[in-house]
Write a protein that holds these residues in place. Sequence first.
Motif, PDB file in Angstrom:
ATOM      1  N   ARG A   1       0.846  -1.218   0.000  1.00  0.00           N
ATOM      2  CA  ARG A   1       0.000   0.000   0.000  1.00  0.00           C
ATOM      3  C   ARG A   1       0.871   1.254   0.000  1.00  0.00           C
ATOM      4  O   ARG A   1       0.629   2.193  -0.742  1.00  0.00           O
ATOM      5  CB  ARG A   1      -0.930  -0.010   1.216  1.00  0.00           C
ATOM      6  N   GLU A   2       1.911   1.214   0.801  1.00  0.00           N
ATOM      7  CA  GLU A   2       2.805   2.380   0.894  1.00  0.00           C
ATOM      8  C   GLU A   2       3.503   2.623  -0.447  1.00  0.00           C
ATOM      9  O   GLU A   2       3.662   3.763  -0.884  1.00  0.00           O
ATOM     10  CB  GLU A   2       3.806   2.115   2.030  1.00  0.00           C
TER      11      GLU A   2
ATOM     12  N   THR B   1       1.088   4.148  -2.811  1.00  0.00           N
ATOM     13  CA  THR B   1       0.846   5.514  -2.354  1.00  0.00           C
ATOM     14  C   THR B   1       1.972   6.435  -2.827  1.00  0.00           C
ATOM     15  O   THR B   1       1.726   7.544  -3.307  1.00  0.00           O
ATOM     16  CB  THR B   1       0.701   5.507  -0.812  1.00  0.00           C
TER      17      THR B   1
ATOM     18  N   SER C   1      -5.361   2.128  -1.384  1.00  0.00           N
ATOM     19  CA  SER C   1      -4.489   3.311  -1.339  1.00  0.00           C
ATOM     20  C   SER C   1      -5.323   4.575  -1.556  1.00  0.00           C
ATOM     21  O   SER C   1      -5.815   4.821  -2.659  1.00  0.00           O
ATOM     22  CB  SER C   1      -3.399   3.225  -2.410  1.00  0.00           C
TER      23      SER C   1
ATOM     24  N   ALA D   1      -4.214   7.478  -1.754  1.00  0.00           N
ATOM     25  CA  ALA D   1      -3.504   8.356  -2.690  1.00  0.00           C
ATOM     26  C   ALA D   1      -3.919   8.054  -4.130  1.00  0.00           C
ATOM     27  O   ALA D   1      -4.056   8.962  -4.958  1.00  0.00           O
ATOM     28  CB  ALA D   1      -2.000   8.200  -2.518  1.00  0.00           C
TER      29      ALA D   1
END
Length: 232
Positions: A10-11, A14, A80, A82
């Motif tokens: 996920r990071e 993002t 996400s 973002a």
Amino acid sequence: MTDANAARVREMFTRIARRYDVMNSLMTGGRHHAWRRLAADAVVDAPPGPILDLATGTADLALAVRAVRPASRVVAADFSEAMLHEARPKLARRGERRVRLLAGDALALPFRDRTFAAVTSAFLVRNLDDLAGGLTEMRRVVMSGGLVVTLDITRPTVVGWDRVFGIYFARVVPVLGALVAGDRAAYTYLPDSVARFTSPAGLAEAMRRAGLRDVRYRRAGLGTIAVHVGVA
Ligand SMILES: C[S@@+](CC[C@H](N)C(=O)[O-])C[C@H]1O[C@@H](n2cnc3c(N)ncnc32)[C@H](O)[C@@H]1O
């Protein structure tokens, strides 16, 4: 997928969200839209009802689905925020009001059983550590006779071309990712995840094991793309 793995994935998405669309166009010479249209075309045959586009990212497949299913609402979900943030202005620019963006995890979908006429996903399944769990969730939320459609990158099998593709993907794409997205790691993860993932036949078998029937797939993009369809 362990929580730590999921958080890392996920990071990563993002981090690259703002440059995601431009990288797709660069890496594929603009072909990625045509591939999503192949997946969208598959849902024309789904029963009437809403459609879930899972791991929607910047909502390109959700838009392609709306183009072929003007009567269907689309829920476009991704874990996400973002990515969803990038999707929002794109939908607004197109005047698209029947796509609802939602934060959610493919491995724990916040929907009742048999809610959707179809679940679509593009470039998701390879990212799921728990492939069986993800496919089972997709199967669970699709109504009887509905469709599960996946699109993902796959390794080509034609001798010679497989080497060219391998070199392009493993050597050139990370450099593009570093230069354009400022993120070599994310665009090294991409070829690594394709190398680790099962074959199209293996994915078809996993879909059958998840309870889908009449599973079929076709390859496109000179054998670098596979679109799978299964009936719930
Ligand atoms: C390669 S992008 C694909 C985005 C979009 N479907 C497309 O066609 O461009 C993968 C997307 O999957 C999302 N994703 C990965 N694992 C997920 C999960 N377990 N639940 C929800 N979204 C996930 C990521 O956040 C990312 O937006």
